[in-house]
Design an enzyme around this catalytic site. Structure first.
Site, short mmCIF file in Angstrom:
data_model
loop_
_atom_site.label_atom_id
_atom_site.label_comp_id
_atom_site.label_asym_id
_atom_site.label_seq_id
_atom_site.Cartn_x
_atom_site.Cartn_y
_atom_site.Cartn_z
N PRO B 207 0.84 -1.20 0.00
CA PRO B 207 0.00 0.00 0.00
C PRO B 207 0.87 1.25 0.00
O PRO B 207 1.91 1.30 0.67
CB PRO B 207 -0.79 -0.11 1.30
CG PRO B 207 -0.57 -1.50 1.82
CD PRO B 207 0.64 -2.04 1.18
N LEU B 208 0.42 2.23 -0.76
CA LEU B 208 1.21 3.45 -0.92
C LEU B 208 1.46 4.14 0.43
O LEU B 208 2.54 4.66 0.68
CB LEU B 208 0.48 4.40 -1.87
CG LEU B 208 1.38 5.42 -2.56
CD1 LEU B 208 2.41 4.75 -3.44
CD2 LEU B 208 0.54 6.40 -3.36
N CYS B 209 0.44 4.09 1.31
CA CYS B 209 0.61 4.80 2.58
C CYS B 209 1.68 4.12 3.43
O CYS B 209 2.40 4.78 4.18
CB CYS B 209 -0.71 4.92 3.33
SG CYS B 209 -1.40 3.34 3.80
N THR B 210 1.80 2.79 3.31
CA THR B 210 2.85 2.09 4.05
C THR B 210 4.23 2.52 3.56
O THR B 210 5.09 2.88 4.36
CB THR B 210 2.71 0.56 3.89
OG1 THR B 210 1.44 0.18 4.39
CG2 THR B 210 3.80 -0.16 4.65
N ASN B 213 4.64 6.34 4.50
CA ASN B 213 4.58 6.85 5.88
C ASN B 213 5.09 5.89 6.95
O ASN B 213 5.72 6.31 7.90
CB ASN B 213 3.15 7.24 6.22
CG ASN B 213 2.60 8.24 5.24
OD1 ASN B 213 3.34 9.14 4.82
ND2 ASN B 213 1.36 8.08 4.84
#
Lengths: 538, 436
Positions: B207-210, B213
């Site tokens: 996932p992009l947020c992982t 961030n």
């Protein structure tokens, strides 16, 4: 264009060449492969295909033993010969062609058959890591097998006739360190946390977390916290299906709710619920590992004990002392939803304890080496580290002697009789192949080898098989179909069938040399007509 | 030369082709004609001159085949030499298909291997129609799906009945480490690649947020550099080339920096290469096993001497030797090989075009990569969105956020979809989900 500071490690040519296989058996597996010397008896199509798949990945050295001269038939089935090879030594020509595949590999040959070598230089085989015999006659096979059994050198016997392939592995004792299981069970110690882990868990209070921290807490911590709650009311961790469901419900109830009382979407809690079945269990030692740790070779070390048994004993001693009944910690944490800080700090707790355990096992190893009067550098700390990481996978295989299999009084006739009752079983091919060996010994040819002998050979092969089955106390074959089929084959070696069995034998050889992955125990039969294969134990 | 098929060196093959046996196919007639057919007439296409392709050429040539084509767009790399045994160090940088063809033609007298140094998509229907059997050793699922689509499109149906002479069997092999699989596809008759698309595991994505961030693994750091940092900094004014050591070095160093910042351990150069190039472990022995089973199947199909694999086989040799055969079932609604009108169900005619595209990519039985959509709107063919042609992409981009209704689509409207996974466009009828 920004020019980067050159700090990437230099990749050696070798690393780049072997990259795709190093990802399987790693540098230490490759080092074992490059140190190995294997012997091939008979460079027929099957033999050269096996060597091809060992020369390419960079086996240290090979020696071919083959007293045959190249025939027209050889050229039609064997890729490592060419049209000009007819009449030349098959050992010589195939060695040359195989060496072209990889300049890192050394290869030599002896253009004599195994019969002469077994007679004239009985110590010839003493220093090989694995011996592979293709199309070897029964008489020499038994002598060779006895010798290698005594020397404790793995022997792989293989052949293909027509659409049928056969592999038999003879190994007295083989130890495996890395099994490469598909699904590794994480070693989290939730029911028996070590001091460091307990302190860490206890320093965390989920109730004090804001929603961001709460939903970014690794599931390992969630499971531990709810397990503590569970243990207030229960004697033991949830074990039955019903208990586990109750436990899961406790976790579900722990999900934070919004102002309307509706549970928010906390993915880490979902992960925790999914992980209950795998992670909430008593840390136990598998039966195959118990077998290793309780083996006589492990308990009673002596000056001849291999590193495997010395480290295994060190692990056993660790378990019985500072390990408190548990294996050295694996120290690996599977990925899970968490913020970086919480994940890394938890990972470090496991990592730190794993290092402490390695240190303890290493000390015990050194102590054992001293007691055995062995130099302290005969086992490296790196070896011990590898063992500790894979301690739960350690495995021992003990095979059976081929000479016994060829003794009508000692062969496992029950397995044969039972399997033959099943019309689908490939055991029938084993019986026919053994009959073909008898036929060869008697008539010095394959059944059906010559076009005008097919019909009479059917009768003769049938007689050979009936005699064998009689000696084994088994009933005669129900159908003649298989006898007809082998007389049709006439000993033909079909290249694509040999290439297939050759690839499998190369895989097994790599397993023996690297002590990674589990080899077959001990016989594999393949029928390329139905694309089916079976393993039998003799 | 005329009598080569009766030569002694072929006596191994002659025994199984000129003698009958109890397990032969009922329609098999033993004679010297079989071998003559293999050597003179039977034309085989080998797709991919990599680990499997090299093995296939060798196996086929020693199983009597002489008329072979091989197609591969790649050049030889040092990391191929541990298994692609027709290549030597001196061949690095040369075309795989040309080098492999030359090697076989030199080693096996009478062999006529014709190389094609190009993509499979560069060849048309006439090219593929000339072959009796196609054998496929690819590491790309997209290419597999494409050739499958091509072979299905060559089928001719008359009054709904398949003309069996238009069926070109596809024998497909794949490997990973000590595991592999083989399947025999008779297009139109048995399960095709699209019928069983769910057999391929979905690619691992983070996932992009992982990755942006909360990175936890070294892989997250590498993905970050690959997906976010590279396009932003564009260090070499081009997209990432996994074979360029400078590129890998840059990614390694930036990922390392990020890993150190986050306290993440275990980032190695090997891992960086693996993630950037999506490397699948490969070893000579497994390729040998899988390719040889494929070639035995080609031999059976071409000579009819034995029944074929029906139709899927898996090998897992990490724990002993374990092979498993089963019959993958034909999907009666298969988008590629069924004769039914295909439909796509949507929640509402008011979803946006980009949602429809998302659906085409994520639906398990479609798994498209870059669908381009045209539609028949009141008798006129209108291009709604095409990603692969930049000028059209720019002109049609605005349609992405329009609803299907606004674009003129209604229930039962037909959309025509083009995608890299298929050589032909696919017609889909729009259907609204009943309960919404």
């Amino acid at each position: 264009m920004a020019s980067p500071i050159p700090k990437s490690p230099e990749q050696s040519e070798k690393n780049r060449k072997y990259d795709r296989q190093l990802r399987l058996w790693n540098d230490h597996g490759q080092a074992l492969l490059e140190g190995a010397h294997i012997c091939l008896i008979n460079a027929n199509a099957l033999g050269t295909e096996i060597l091809k798949s060992l020369v390419l990945p960079g086996i240290g050295a090979f020696t071919i033993i083959d007293g045959n001269k190249v025939t027209e038939e050889d050229i039609g089935s064997n890729f490592f010969l060419d049209a000009d090879s007819v009449g030349k030594s098959r050992a010589h020509v195939s060695t040359q062609f195989l060496l072209e595949l990889n300049p890192d590999v050394r290869g030599d040959y002896i253009d004599e058959g195994p019969e002469q070598i077994l007679n004239n230089s009985p110590d010839f085989f003493n220093n090989f890591n694995v011996v592979i015999a293709c199309a070897i006659l029964e008489k020499s096979l038994i002598i060779l097998a006895k010798k290698l059994w005594e020397l404790d050198i793995p022997l792989i016997v293989c052949k293909t006739i027509g659409f049928v392939g056969y592999i038999r592995v003879q190994v007295k004792e083989h130890t495996i360190i890395e099994m490469h299981p598909d699904n590794e069970i994480p070693d989290l110690r939730l029911n028996k946390p070590f001091e460091l882990l307990k302190t860490y868990f206890d320093s965390i209070d989920l109730n004090n977390f804001d929603i961001r921290d709460h939903s970014h807490t690794p599931y390992v911590i969630i499971l531990y916290k709810y397990l503590q709650q569970w243990l207030i009311n229960y004697q033991d961790i949830p074990r039955t299906k019903i208990e586990k469901e109750q436990f899961k419900q406790m976790i579900i109830d722990g999900v934070r709710k919004d102002e309307n009382g509706i549970p928010v979407d906390e993915e880490n809690f979902k992960e925790a619920i999914k992980a209950v079945n795998i992670c909430i269990s008593h840390t136990s030692v598998s039966n195959s590992l118990k077998e290793v740790l309780n083996d006589n070779s492990c308990i009673n070390l002596n000056s001849k004990s291999s590193s495997f048994w010395i480290i295994a004993k060190a692990i056993k001693d660790f378990m019985e002392n500072e390990g408190d009944g548990l294996l050295p910690l694996k120290g690996a944490l599977p990925d899970m939803i968490a913020d970086t800080e919480k994940f890394i700090s938890l990972q470090q707790v496991y990592h730190k304890q794993a290092n402490t355990d390695i240190e303890a096992v290493w000390k015990r190893t050194l102590q054992l080496l001293r007691q055995l009067g062995k130099p302290s550098d005969s086992i490296s700390e790196k070896d011990v580290k590898l063992f500790c990481r894979h301690a739960s996978e350690l495995c021992i295989q003990r095979g059976s002697s081929l000479a016994n299999e060829y003794d009508a009084k000692l062969i496992n006739t029950n397995e044969i009789a039972q399997s033959l009752e099943n019309p689908e079983s490939l055991m029938v091919y084993y019986v026919v192949l053994r009959g073909v060996e008898k036929f060869q010994a008697e008539y010095n040819a394959y059944p059906g080898e010559f076009d005008d002998h097919v019909e009479p050979d059917i009768v003769k092969l049938k007689a050979c098989i009936s005699k064998l089955l009689g000696e084994w106390g088994c009933a005669p074959l129900a159908k003649d179909d298989y006898v007809h089929e082998f007389c049709r084959f006439g000993g033909a070696e079909l290249h694509s069938v040999s290439a297939m069995i050759g690839g499998l034998v190369a895989q097994e050889t790599v397993k023996f040399i690297t002590h990674q992955y589990k080899p077959i125990n001990n016989t594999f039969i393949y029928d390329a007509v139905t694309c089916s294969g079976s393993t039998f134990i003799f | 030369m005329d009598s080569e098929y009766s030569h002694r060196k072929l006596s191994h093959l002659r025994k199984v082709l000129e003698r009958s046996g109890p397990f032969c196919r009922p329609d098999f007639e033993p004679s010297s004609e079989s071998l003559k057919f293999l050597m003179q007439t039977c034309k085989i296409l080998v797709i991919g001159a990599g680990g499997l392709g090299c093995e296939c050429l060798k196996n086929l040539s020693l199983m009597g085949f002489r008329q072979m084509h091989i197609i591969d767009m790649d050049i030889i790399d040092l990391s191929n030499l541990n298994r692609q045994f027709l290549f030597r160090h001196k061949d690095i940088g040369a075309s795989k298909s040309e080098t492999a063809a030359k090697f076989i033609n030199d080693r096996i007298p009478g062999c006529n291997v014709i190389p094609h140094f190009c993509k499979i998509q560069d060849k048309n229907e006439d090219f593929y129609r000339q072959f009796h059997i196609i054998i496929c050793g690819l590491d790309s699922i997209i290419a597999r799906r494409w050739i499958n689509g091509m072979l299905v499109s060559l089928l001719i149906y008359e009054n709904g009945i398949l003309d069996q002479s238009t069926v070109i069997p596809l024998v497909d092999g794949g490997t990973e480490g000590f595991k592999g699989n083989i399947r025999v596809v008779l297009p139109g008759l048995t399960a095709c690649i699209e019928c069983t698309l769910d057999l391929y595991p979905p690619q691992i994505t983070y996932p992009l947020c992982t990755i942006a961030n909360t990175p936890r693994l070294p892989e997250h750091c590498i993905e970050y550099v690959k997906v976010i940092q590279w396009p932003k900094e564009n260090p070499f004014d081009c997209s990432i080339d996994g074979d360029d050591p400078q590129h890998i070095n840059w990614i390694y160093e930036k990922s390392m920096e990020r890993a150190v910042n986050f306290g993440i351990q275990g980032l190695t150069y090997r891992l960086v290469q693996g993630v950037v190039k999506n490397i699948i472990p490969a070893v000579a022995s497994t390729n040998a096993v899988i390719a040889s089973i494929c070639c035995t199947e080609v031999f059976k199909l071409a000579s009819s001497c034995s029944p074929s694999l029906n139709n899927y086989m898996i090998f897992t040799n990490t724990d002993g030797i374990y092979g498993y055969t089963y019959e993958a079932e034909k999907n009666i609604n298969c988008l590629t090989c069924s004769q039914t009108i295909k439909e796509i169900e949507i929640k509402s005619i008011y979803i946006k075009l980009k949602d429809l595209i998302q659906l085409l990519c994520s639906k398990n039985d479609l798994q498209m990569k870059n669908p381009g959509i045209t539609a028949n709107i009141s008798g006129k063919i209108k291009t709604l969105y095409i990603q692969s042609v930049p000028s059209i992409e720019e002109k049609t981009r605005q349609n992405l956020s329009k609803t299907l209704f606004d674009l003129g689509l209604r229930e039962n409207s037909e959309i025509i979809v083009a995608d890299v996974t298929t050589p032909n466009t696919i017609m889909l009828k729009i259907k609204l989900l009943k309960n919404s």
